[in-house]
Design a protein around this motif. Structure first.
Motif, PDB file in Angstrom:
ATOM      1  N   THR A  89       0.965  -1.214   0.100  1.00 27.28           N
ATOM      2  CA  THR A  89      -0.069  -0.162  -0.027  1.00 27.28           C
ATOM      3  C   THR A  89       0.869   1.026  -0.030  1.00 27.28           C
ATOM      4  OG1 THR A  89      -0.171  -0.190   2.593  1.00 27.28           O
ATOM      5  CG2 THR A  89      -1.964  -0.958   1.177  1.00 27.28           C
ATOM      6  N   VAL A  90       1.988   1.208   0.442  1.00 27.70           N
ATOM      7  CA  VAL A  90       3.080   2.183   0.644  1.00 27.70           C
ATOM      8  C   VAL A  90       3.212   2.792  -1.043  1.00 27.70           C
ATOM      9  CG1 VAL A  90       5.397   3.046   0.820  1.00 27.70           C
ATOM     10  CG2 VAL A  90       4.167   1.640   2.524  1.00 27.70           C
ATOM     11  N   TYR A  91       3.149   1.893  -2.065  1.00 24.51           N
ATOM     12  CA  TYR A  91       3.248   2.348  -3.400  1.00 24.51           C
ATOM     13  C   TYR A  91       2.136   2.360  -4.225  1.00 24.51           C
ATOM     14  CZ  TYR A  91       8.011   0.970  -1.913  1.00 24.51           C
ATOM     15  OH  TYR A  91       9.233   0.831  -1.113  1.00 24.51           O
ATOM     16  N   GLN A  92       0.809   2.206  -3.400  1.00 27.14           N
ATOM     17  CA  GLN A  92      -0.283   2.459  -4.321  1.00 27.14           C
ATOM     18  C   GLN A  92      -0.579   4.211  -4.182  1.00 27.14           C
ATOM     19  OE1 GLN A  92      -3.078  -0.035  -2.602  1.00 27.14           O
ATOM     20  NE2 GLN A  92      -2.178  -1.718  -3.052  1.00 27.14           N
ATOM     21  N   ASP A  93      -0.323   5.018  -5.079  1.00 22.28           N
ATOM     22  CA  ASP A  93      -0.341   6.280  -5.226  1.00 22.28           C
ATOM     23  C   ASP A  93      -1.223   6.736  -6.434  1.00 22.28           C
ATOM     24  OD1 ASP A  93       0.198   9.076  -5.196  1.00 22.28           O
ATOM     25  OD2 ASP A  93       2.058   8.723  -4.099  1.00 22.28           O
ATOM     26  N   ASP A  98      -1.440   5.745 -15.369  1.00 16.52           N
ATOM     27  CA  ASP A  98      -1.268   4.293 -15.944  1.00 16.52           C
ATOM     28  C   ASP A  98      -0.477   4.665 -17.019  1.00 16.52           C
ATOM     29  OD1 ASP A  98      -1.446   1.791 -16.717  1.00 16.52           O
ATOM     30  OD2 ASP A  98      -3.204   2.010 -17.753  1.00 16.52           O
ATOM     31  N   PRO A  99       1.158   4.950 -16.793  1.00 19.23           N
ATOM     32  CA  PRO A  99       1.799   5.149 -17.892  1.00 19.23           C
ATOM     33  C   PRO A  99       2.119   4.047 -18.432  1.00 19.23           C
ATOM     34  CG  PRO A  99       3.080   5.324 -15.817  1.00 19.23           C
ATOM     35  CD  PRO A  99       1.632   5.141 -15.452  1.00 19.23           C
ATOM     36  N   ASP A 100       2.782   4.033 -20.065  1.00 17.75           N
ATOM     37  CA  ASP A 100       3.233   2.936 -20.645  1.00 17.75           C
ATOM     38  C   ASP A 100       4.661   2.873 -20.485  1.00 17.75           C
ATOM     39  OD1 ASP A 100       4.242   4.853 -22.520  1.00 17.75           O
ATOM     40  OD2 ASP A 100       2.565   4.654 -23.894  1.00 17.75           O
ATOM     41  N   PHE A 101       5.470   2.055 -21.292  1.00 15.53           N
ATOM     42  CA  PHE A 101       6.959   1.932 -20.798  1.00 15.53           C
ATOM     43  C   PHE A 101       7.737   3.243 -21.384  1.00 15.53           C
ATOM     44  CE2 PHE A 101      11.070   0.948 -22.364  1.00 15.53           C
ATOM     45  CZ  PHE A 101      11.724   0.730 -21.352  1.00 15.53           C
ATOM     46  N   GLY A 102       7.058   3.970 -22.460  1.00 17.57           N
ATOM     47  CA  GLY A 102       7.875   5.273 -23.007  1.00 17.57           C
ATOM     48  C   GLY A 102       7.498   6.225 -21.876  1.00 17.57           C
ATOM     49  N   GLN A 103       6.159   6.436 -21.396  1.00 16.16           N
ATOM     50  CA  GLN A 103       6.112   7.509 -20.582  1.00 16.16           C
ATOM     51  C   GLN A 103       6.745   7.210 -19.128  1.00 16.16           C
ATOM     52  OE1 GLN A 103       1.789   6.704 -20.474  1.00 16.16           O
ATOM     53  NE2 GLN A 103       1.470   8.414 -21.888  1.00 16.16           N
ATOM     54  N   LEU A 104       7.021   5.836 -18.870  1.00 12.31           N
ATOM     55  CA  LEU A 104       7.534   5.640 -17.476  1.00 12.31           C
ATOM     56  C   LEU A 104       9.255   6.272 -17.625  1.00 12.31           C
ATOM     57  CD1 LEU A 104       7.594   4.703 -14.577  1.00 12.31           C
ATOM     58  CD2 LEU A 104       8.099   2.204 -15.682  1.00 12.31           C
ATOM     59  N   LEU A 105       9.615   5.874 -18.806  1.00 14.90           N
ATOM     60  CA  LEU A 105      11.155   6.153 -19.086  1.00 14.90           C
ATOM     61  C   LEU A 105      11.134   7.586 -19.000  1.00 14.90           C
ATOM     62  CD1 LEU A 105      13.645   4.773 -19.830  1.00 14.90           C
ATOM     63  CD2 LEU A 105      13.119   5.406 -22.243  1.00 14.90           C
ATOM     64  N   TRP A 106      10.219   8.519 -19.634  1.00 12.82           N
ATOM     65  CA  TRP A 106      10.266   9.868 -19.397  1.00 12.82           C
ATOM     66  C   TRP A 106      10.053  10.468 -18.024  1.00 12.82           C
ATOM     67  CZ3 TRP A 106      11.347  14.754 -20.723  1.00 12.82           C
ATOM     68  CH2 TRP A 106      10.339  15.788 -20.376  1.00 12.82           C
ATOM     69  N   GLY A 218      12.833   4.307  -8.402  1.00 13.03           N
ATOM     70  CA  GLY A 218      12.468   2.902  -8.169  1.00 13.03           C
ATOM     71  C   GLY A 218      11.038   2.898  -7.342  1.00 13.03           C
ATOM     72  N   GLY A 219      10.881   3.953  -6.633  1.00 12.78           N
ATOM     73  CA  GLY A 219       9.506   4.127  -6.119  1.00 12.78           C
ATOM     74  C   GLY A 219       8.428   4.419  -7.019  1.00 12.78           C
ATOM     75  N   LEU A 220       8.659   5.133  -8.068  1.00 13.47           N
ATOM     76  CA  LEU A 220       7.597   5.311  -9.160  1.00 13.47           C
ATOM     77  C   LEU A 220       7.393   3.916  -9.905  1.00 13.47           C
ATOM     78  CD1 LEU A 220       5.751   6.818 -10.843  1.00 13.47           C
ATOM     79  CD2 LEU A 220       7.804   7.659 -12.191  1.00 13.47           C
ATOM     80  N   THR A 221       8.382   3.327 -10.208  1.00 12.55           N
ATOM     81  CA  THR A 221       8.409   2.261 -10.907  1.00 12.55           C
ATOM     82  C   THR A 221       7.608   0.803 -10.226  1.00 12.55           C
ATOM     83  OG1 THR A 221      10.563   2.358 -12.028  1.00 12.55           O
ATOM     84  CG2 THR A 221       9.674   0.213 -12.099  1.00 12.55           C
ATOM     85  N   LEU A 222       7.786   1.003  -8.772  1.00 13.02           N
ATOM     86  CA  LEU A 222       6.985  -0.055  -7.981  1.00 13.02           C
ATOM     87  C   LEU A 222       5.542   0.402  -8.001  1.00 13.02           C
ATOM     88  CD1 LEU A 222       9.454  -0.594  -4.984  1.00 13.02           C
ATOM     89  CD2 LEU A 222       8.686  -2.414  -6.762  1.00 13.02           C
ATOM     90  N   ALA A 223       5.293   1.582  -7.960  1.00 13.28           N
ATOM     91  CA  ALA A 223       4.007   2.300  -7.791  1.00 13.28           C
ATOM     92  C   ALA A 223       3.502   1.727  -9.091  1.00 13.28           C
ATOM     93  CB  ALA A 223       3.926   3.719  -7.648  1.00 13.28           C
ATOM     94  N   VAL A 224       3.842   1.682 -10.230  1.00 11.75           N
ATOM     95  CA  VAL A 224       3.129   1.581 -11.592  1.00 11.75           C
ATOM     96  C   VAL A 224       3.013  -0.269 -11.323  1.00 11.75           C
ATOM     97  CG1 VAL A 224       3.669   1.288 -13.840  1.00 11.75           C
ATOM     98  CG2 VAL A 224       4.224   3.395 -12.907  1.00 11.75           C
ATOM     99  N   LEU A 225       3.997  -0.865 -10.989  1.00  6.83           N
ATOM    100  CA  LEU A 225       3.861  -2.262 -10.932  1.00  6.83           C
ATOM    101  C   LEU A 225       2.857  -2.893  -9.981  1.00  6.83           C
ATOM    102  CD1 LEU A 225       7.597  -3.238 -10.829  1.00  6.83           C
ATOM    103  CD2 LEU A 225       6.012  -3.608 -12.640  1.00  6.83           C
ATOM    104  N   VAL A 226       2.725  -2.117  -8.947  1.00  8.42           N
ATOM    105  CA  VAL A 226       1.394  -2.501  -8.002  1.00  8.42           C
ATOM    106  C   VAL A 226       0.046  -1.813  -8.193  1.00  8.42           C
ATOM    107  CG1 VAL A 226       3.208  -3.108  -6.464  1.00  8.42           C
ATOM    108  CG2 VAL A 226       2.129  -0.988  -6.214  1.00  8.42           C
TER     109      VAL A 226
END
Length: 227
Positions: A89-93, A98-106, A218-226
């Motif tokens: 829940t710490v990473y549920q933000d 809902d970014p795709d891979f390109g948006q996440l990279l940006w 890392g926190g943003l990436t985990l937030a996207v994953l969970v």
């Protein structure tokens, strides 16, 4: 007098930068604003008589090694958090979307690296402590606490949205936004001391840049994953 003038000017530049980045400029200009502000701050520090060492910009090898060690430690912590359902829940933000891979990279390598991490580390672990009298040879609380306090204030606008984090909402519920904002700013100030420890240990801003980037990206990436 030069350092006092540079310090006041640096605070004004930072206030203008955060206002422009969070309230005025379009999203694509966010990292550009950070880069320009960082360059201005370094110029102010040098004009005030700070050395490259005093600004934390003299060396790369030791700061890189210390920063990578910190990044590895943070990666372990993230791995534990990802493996433990109770911590997810710490990473549920709600700010993530809902970014795709390109948006996440940006978001990670554009906005976070150049729009957030670079300006914050150059400013609050480099220029401001240097102007306040911090040195690499020993830990001095007054300049470190001063820079950390300003780091907390720097988060005043971003902290307004902290309640959209699931863990924060679960703990604080209907707590007024202003109270959450103050708490988030205080937490940012404490994080500023933690990041300065990495900068001090690594003898350079690059160490805290790596730790800061790993934490945020890392926190943003985990937030996207969970999500």
């Amino acid at each position: 007098m030069r350092r006092t003038f540079a310090l006041v000017t640096a605070v004004v530049v930072l206030a203008a930068s955060t206002t422009l980045a969070n309230r005025v400029l379009p999203g694509w200009a966010y990292p550009v604003c950070g880069l320009v502000a960082a360059a201005i701050l370094v110029a102010l520090g040098r004009a005030a008589g700070c050395s490259w060492t005093g600004l934390g910009l003299a060396t790369l090898r030791r700061p890189a090694l210390v920063g990578l060690a910190g990044a590895a430690l943070i990666a372990v912590v993230f791995g534990i958090a990802l493996a433990a359902p109770a911590l997810r829940t710490v990473y549920q933000d709600g700010r993530v979307g809902d970014p795709d891979f390109g948006q996440l990279l940006w978001l990670t390598c554009g906005r976070i690296l150049f729009g957030t991490v670079l300006i914050e580390e150059v400013a609050f672990r480099g220029v401001l402590p240097g102007l306040l009298g911090a040195t690499d040879d020993r830990w001095r609380w007054p300049p470190i606490l001063g820079a950390a306090a300003l780091f907390g204030l720097w988060h005043a606008l971003p902290a307004l949205a902290i309640g959209r984090n699931a863990a924060v909402h679960a703990v604080f519920g209907a707590t007024p936004v202003v109270v959450l904002q103050v708490l988030a700013m205080a937490a940012a100030g404490v994080a500023g001391i933690f990041l300065h420890w990495w900068r001090h240990t690594g003898r350079g801003v690059l160490a805290s840049v790596i730790v800061h980037f790993t934490t945020n990206a890392g926190g943003l990436t985990l937030a996207v994953l969970v999500r």
